[in-house]
Design a protein around this motif. Structure first.
Motif, PDB file in Angstrom:
ATOM      1  N   ASN A  10      -7.014   7.434   2.455  1.00 30.25           N
ATOM      2  CA  ASN A  10      -8.098   8.180   1.806  1.00 30.25           C
ATOM      3  C   ASN A  10      -8.628   9.303   2.698  1.00 30.25           C
ATOM      4  N   GLY A  11      -7.709   9.978   3.387  1.00 32.01           N
ATOM      5  CA  GLY A  11      -8.089  11.096   4.248  1.00 32.01           C
ATOM      6  C   GLY A  11      -8.673  10.691   5.581  1.00 32.01           C
ATOM      7  N   LYS A  12      -8.649   9.409   5.906  1.00 26.93           N
ATOM      8  CA  LYS A  12      -9.230   8.901   7.146  1.00 26.93           C
ATOM      9  C   LYS A  12      -8.138   8.355   8.064  1.00 26.93           C
ATOM     10  N   TYR A  13      -8.319   8.586   9.370  1.00 25.41           N
ATOM     11  CA  TYR A  13      -7.418   7.980  10.353  1.00 25.41           C
ATOM     12  C   TYR A  13      -7.814   6.522  10.528  1.00 25.41           C
ATOM     13  N   ILE A  14      -6.840   5.628  10.374  1.00 29.21           N
ATOM     14  CA  ILE A  14      -7.066   4.186  10.461  1.00 29.21           C
ATOM     15  C   ILE A  14      -6.357   3.641  11.695  1.00 29.21           C
ATOM     16  N   ASP A  15      -7.060   2.826  12.466  1.00 24.76           N
ATOM     17  CA  ASP A  15      -6.481   2.249  13.675  1.00 24.76           C
ATOM     18  C   ASP A  15      -7.045   0.842  13.854  1.00 24.76           C
ATOM     19  N   PHE A  16      -6.157  -0.158  13.976  1.00 31.41           N
ATOM     20  CA  PHE A  16      -6.687  -1.522  14.105  1.00 31.41           C
ATOM     21  C   PHE A  16      -5.723  -2.454  14.816  1.00 31.41           C
ATOM     22  N   ASP A  17      -6.253  -3.575  15.242  1.00 29.95           N
ATOM     23  CA  ASP A  17      -5.476  -4.614  15.882  1.00 29.95           C
ATOM     24  C   ASP A  17      -5.613  -5.887  15.063  1.00 29.95           C
ATOM     25  N   ALA A  18      -4.631  -6.770  15.156  1.00 29.94           N
ATOM     26  CA  ALA A  18      -4.655  -8.028  14.412  1.00 29.94           C
ATOM     27  C   ALA A  18      -4.485  -9.186  15.383  1.00 29.94           C
ATOM     28  N   LYS A  19      -5.378 -10.173  15.288  1.00 29.01           N
ATOM     29  CA  LYS A  19      -5.358 -11.308  16.206  1.00 29.01           C
ATOM     30  C   LYS A  19      -5.554 -12.612  15.442  1.00 29.01           C
ATOM     31  N   GLU A  20      -4.890 -13.656  15.934  1.00 25.10           N
ATOM     32  CA  GLU A  20      -5.042 -15.002  15.381  1.00 25.10           C
ATOM     33  C   GLU A  20      -5.597 -15.939  16.446  1.00 25.10           C
ATOM     34  N   TYR A  62       0.831  -1.212   0.000  1.00 26.52           N
ATOM     35  CA  TYR A  62       0.000   0.000   0.000  1.00 26.52           C
ATOM     36  C   TYR A  62       0.868   1.265   0.000  1.00 26.52           C
ATOM     37  N   LEU A  63       1.962   1.232   0.755  1.00 26.79           N
ATOM     38  CA  LEU A  63       2.850   2.391   0.836  1.00 26.79           C
ATOM     39  C   LEU A  63       3.563   2.627  -0.486  1.00 26.79           C
ATOM     40  N   GLN A  64       4.124   1.590  -1.072  1.00 24.12           N
ATOM     41  CA  GLN A  64       4.882   1.728  -2.315  1.00 24.12           C
ATOM     42  C   GLN A  64       4.015   2.168  -3.481  1.00 24.12           C
ATOM     43  N   ASN A  65       2.724   1.847  -3.413  1.00 23.73           N
ATOM     44  CA  ASN A  65       1.808   2.219  -4.489  1.00 23.73           C
ATOM     45  C   ASN A  65       0.969   3.452  -4.154  1.00 23.73           C
ATOM     46  N   ASN A  66       1.387   4.183  -3.119  1.00 18.89           N
ATOM     47  CA  ASN A  66       0.738   5.440  -2.731  1.00 18.89           C
ATOM     48  C   ASN A  66      -0.758   5.286  -2.467  1.00 18.89           C
ATOM     49  N   ILE A  67      -1.110   4.154  -1.870  1.00 17.23           N
ATOM     50  CA  ILE A  67      -2.512   3.888  -1.546  1.00 17.23           C
ATOM     51  C   ILE A  67      -2.832   4.291  -0.110  1.00 17.23           C
ATOM     52  N   ALA A  68      -1.923   4.022   0.803  1.00 16.62           N
ATOM     53  CA  ALA A  68      -2.127   4.342   2.215  1.00 16.62           C
ATOM     54  C   ALA A  68      -0.785   4.370   2.928  1.00 16.62           C
ATOM     55  N   VAL A  69      -0.760   5.050   4.064  1.00 14.23           N
ATOM     56  CA  VAL A  69       0.434   5.080   4.918  1.00 14.23           C
ATOM     57  C   VAL A  69       0.033   4.506   6.268  1.00 14.23           C
ATOM     58  N   ILE A  70       0.296   3.225   6.445  1.00  8.05           N
ATOM     59  CA  ILE A  70      -0.097   2.524   7.670  1.00  8.05           C
ATOM     60  C   ILE A  70       1.090   1.702   8.162  1.00  8.05           C
ATOM     61  N   HIS A  71       1.408   1.852   9.452  1.00 11.89           N
ATOM     62  CA  HIS A  71       2.565   1.169  10.026  1.00 11.89           C
ATOM     63  C   HIS A  71       2.208   0.490  11.338  1.00 11.89           C
ATOM     64  N   LYS A  72       3.010  -0.484  11.690  1.00 11.53           N
ATOM     65  CA  LYS A  72       2.883  -1.122  12.996  1.00 11.53           C
ATOM     66  C   LYS A  72       3.435  -0.167  14.044  1.00 11.53           C
ATOM     67  N   LYS A  73       2.719  -0.017  15.151  1.00 12.53           N
ATOM     68  CA  LYS A  73       3.150   0.885  16.203  1.00 12.53           C
ATOM     69  C   LYS A  73       4.323   0.272  16.985  1.00 12.53           C
ATOM     70  N   PRO A  74       5.368   1.044  17.216  1.00  9.55           N
ATOM     71  CA  PRO A  74       6.454   0.535  18.051  1.00  9.55           C
ATOM     72  C   PRO A  74       6.009   0.489  19.512  1.00  9.55           C
ATOM     73  N   THR A  75       6.472  -0.512  20.230  1.00  3.90           N
ATOM     74  CA  THR A  75       6.138  -0.627  21.647  1.00  3.90           C
ATOM     75  C   THR A  75       7.370  -0.278  22.466  1.00  3.90           C
ATOM     76  N   TYR A  88      -1.715  -1.303  14.801  1.00  3.87           N
ATOM     77  CA  TYR A  88      -1.425  -0.506  13.609  1.00  3.87           C
ATOM     78  C   TYR A  88      -2.246   0.787  13.580  1.00  3.87           C
ATOM     79  N   ASN A  89      -1.658   1.803  12.950  1.00  2.00           N
ATOM     80  CA  ASN A  89      -2.431   3.015  12.648  1.00  2.00           C
ATOM     81  C   ASN A  89      -1.804   3.742  11.466  1.00  2.00           C
ATOM     82  N   GLY A  90      -2.572   4.683  10.911  1.00  2.00           N
ATOM     83  CA  GLY A  90      -2.076   5.435   9.771  1.00  2.00           C
ATOM     84  C   GLY A  90      -3.191   6.215   9.106  1.00  2.00           C
ATOM     85  N   VAL A  91      -2.973   6.550   7.842  1.00  2.00           N
ATOM     86  CA  VAL A  91      -3.924   7.370   7.082  1.00  2.00           C
ATOM     87  C   VAL A  91      -4.257   6.687   5.766  1.00  2.00           C
TER      88      VAL A  91
END
Length: 208
Positions: A95-105, A47-60, A90-93
């Protein structure tokens, strides 16, 4: 290495009809042995390389309390503490929206245990939603590689109800098929979870 929470307890890794997203280039990555985190990180890089979104894993942030030096050129952390309780992964931006999510297995076959989440994570999601953020959880059933994007508001509803007498402390997989958005693997990105986010955004527009 031992990592502990601020309260001193050792960190233990938890086991951790809406539309279904299909793609003609879908592919099963089950045999590649990738963790959900690795799959999401790869997807975020796409997503980052194709300029679709900027979303990263949060450092702890951690506080190191014990270090071993087996060699002069190398240091090995023997003990450390989380400086503060983690929120979501994770969080980021997008399409002009703030994105925030968690991932679980989970290795469970028929339900997702709510114990995979912590109270402070749920409260963080609650506050993000109150500020108009797009907040959700990516849930993966590892035995059959089924992946869902679950709106945080639905997750919070299950969380709140678990404290009621006789209410279950897990989300049935059948409920996720009905209330969440199922995502299929594909080539690029590996997990096209932003397709599910588009659906969440459209749902919010309709509610307004």
């Amino acid at each position: 290495m031992t990592i502990k929470y601020p309260n001193g307890k050792s960190f233990i890794q938890n086991d951790s009809n809406p539309p279904k997203i299909h793609n003609h280039n879908s592919i099963n990555y089950a045999k590649r042995g990738m963790s959900l985190e690795s799959e999401i990180n790869d997807s975020n890089q796409y997503y980052l390389q194709n300029n679709i979104a900027v979303i990263h894993k949060k450092p702890t942030p951690i506080r190191i309390v014990s270090v071993d030096y087996p060699k002069r050129s190398a240091a090995k952390i023997k003990e450390a503490y989380f400086q503060q309780a983690s929120t979501t992964d994770y969080n980021g931006v997008y399409n002009g929206k703030y994105i925030d999510f968690d991932a679980k297995e989970t290795k469970n076959k028929t339900s997702f245990p709510l114990s995979n989440f912590h109270e402070h994570q749920i409260e963080h999601m609650r506050k993000c939603l109150a500020q108009g953020g797009i907040c959700f959880a990516i849930i993966k059933f590892t035995l059959d590689n089924t992946i869902f994007v679950l709106d945080a508001s639905i997750l919070i509803d299950y969380w709140d109800k678990q404290n009621i007498i006789n209410e279950r402390k897990s989300i049935p997989k059948n409920d996720l098929f009905k209330k969440a958005i199922q995502i299929d693997y594909q080539i690029n990105p590996i997990i096209p979870y932003l397709d599910g986010v588009d659906i969440l955004i459209n749902q919010l527009k309709k509610e307004k």
